[in-house]
Design an enzyme around this catalytic site. Structure first.
Site, PDB file in Angstrom:
ATOM      1  N   GLY A 151       1.052   9.915   9.251  1.00  0.00           N
ATOM      2  CA  GLY A 151       1.269   9.583  10.655  1.00  0.00           C
ATOM      3  C   GLY A 151       2.230   8.447  10.891  1.00  0.00           C
ATOM      4  O   GLY A 151       2.220   7.852  11.969  1.00  0.00           O
ATOM      5  N   CYS A 204      -6.213  -3.173   7.366  1.00  0.00           N
ATOM      6  CA  CYS A 204      -7.437  -2.369   7.220  1.00  0.00           C
ATOM      7  C   CYS A 204      -8.534  -3.083   6.441  1.00  0.00           C
ATOM      8  O   CYS A 204      -9.706  -2.994   6.794  1.00  0.00           O
ATOM      9  CB  CYS A 204      -7.101  -1.031   6.569  1.00  0.00           C
ATOM     10  SG  CYS A 204      -6.509  -1.148   4.856  1.00  0.00           S
ATOM     11  N   CYS A 216       0.839  -1.202   0.000  1.00  0.00           N
ATOM     12  CA  CYS A 216       0.000   0.000   0.000  1.00  0.00           C
ATOM     13  C   CYS A 216       0.874   1.252   0.000  1.00  0.00           C
ATOM     14  O   CYS A 216       0.608   2.207  -0.740  1.00  0.00           O
ATOM     15  CB  CYS A 216      -0.919  -0.011   1.221  1.00  0.00           C
ATOM     16  SG  CYS A 216      -1.997   1.437   1.342  1.00  0.00           S
TER      17      CYS A 216
END
Length: 291
Positions: free
Chosen positions: A51, A125, A27
């Site tokens: 982040g 996710c 990703c």
């Protein structure tokens, strides 16, 4: 879509073929730091901030940018960022890289952010709270077929419930007992057999890797001695990298030291190179030579 093709489909197919993929890395490689960076530049953004727990230094007076481990070792994510190049490092910022998790939570409270006390999530996710095996099995039901568990001599020790439930180096959940702990040595997807053996036989002495890139954008012409990590937040081992021809993206990586200190490595895993705190680059393991 790009995410489905580059991340989800690859994750499913790699698992079904007996490899150990890292979808977060893919990703980062294909979505966040390729298409997202491209889109941010199209919008006229000055930078892209994420982040991730890692640091970027350098870039002044013509110096190359350096990707460094985070200050907080417990949260360091440099392992999944090793594909970044100089152009990307010049545009990206990691504001959390110099902070610990408690400091980040304290700042979130100060700024009144609603996620200040949100529980940490370790799940992938798109998998959610279910198991990786269940996710893959829904898309590739062929991987749930039972088969033989064998030792290195070919003797049948038991039966597995589908290769999708196992990865190379796994110790728990094999389902058979022995005089010493057993580890998964190989997943034979053609014959649907699971090979197991001792930890001494599971560790890697040398690996072949491809898809290798270096954060400096420079391909080494001679062997490089540094340290390497073969699983997220794993141990660092001394290695010697023997690079293939420039442009090949291939290299042979030999682990140095005694056998008891060698890592368990699996095809499909990332191998990431470090010099002190700096990430030099990395690639994907394609073949493993066991000790």
């Amino acid at each position: 879509d790009k995410f489905g093709e580059a991340v989800i489909d690859r994750f499913v197919n790699d698992y079904a073929e007996g490899r150990t993929p890292n979808p977060c890395l893919e990703c980062n490689r294909h979505v966040k730091f390729r298409h997202l960076v491209e889109r941010a530049r199209q919008l006229g953004a000055d930078c892209l901030a994420t982040g991730h727990y890692a640091r970027i230094e350098g870039g002044q007076n013509g110096e190359p940018y350096q990707l460094l481990r985070a200050v907080d070792d417990r949260k360091d994510q440099s392992y999944v960022l090793h594909t970044l190049n100089q152009d990307q490092l010049s545009f990206i910022q990691f504001p959390l890289g110099r902070l610990t998790k408690p400091e980040v939570r304290q700042l979130a409270h100060i700024f009144g952010l609603p996620v200040a006390d949100k529980e940490e999530s370790q799940e992938i996710c798109f998998v959610g709270k279910g198991s990786y095996a269940d996710f893959v099995a829904k898309r590739r039901p062929d991987v749930t077929k039972p088969g033989e568990i064998i030792d290195e001599a070919g003797a049948v020790l038991g039966e597995h419930k589908g290769l999708v439930h196992h990865t190379v180096g796994q110790r728990k959940g094999i389902g058979i007992a022995g005089p010493q702990p057993l580890y998964v040595l190989n997943l034979d997807t053609k014959q649907n057999r699971l090979m197991v053996g001792s930890r001494q036989r599971a560790v890697a002495r040398q690996v072949q890797a491809d898809g290798i890139s270096f954060t400096s954008d420079h391909w080494p012409e001679a062997p490089v001695e540094c340290r390497a990590m073969v699983r997220y937040r794993g141990q660092l081992n001394d290695v010697q990298i023997t690079p293939g021809p420039a442009g090949s993206g291939e290299a042979t990586i030999r682990f140095m030291g005694a056998a008891e200190g060698l890592p368990i490595a699996s095809p499909g895993q990332a191998i990431v190179f470090y010099a002190g705190e700096e990430v030099l680059g990395g690639g994907t393991i394609r073949a493993v030579e066991r000790a």
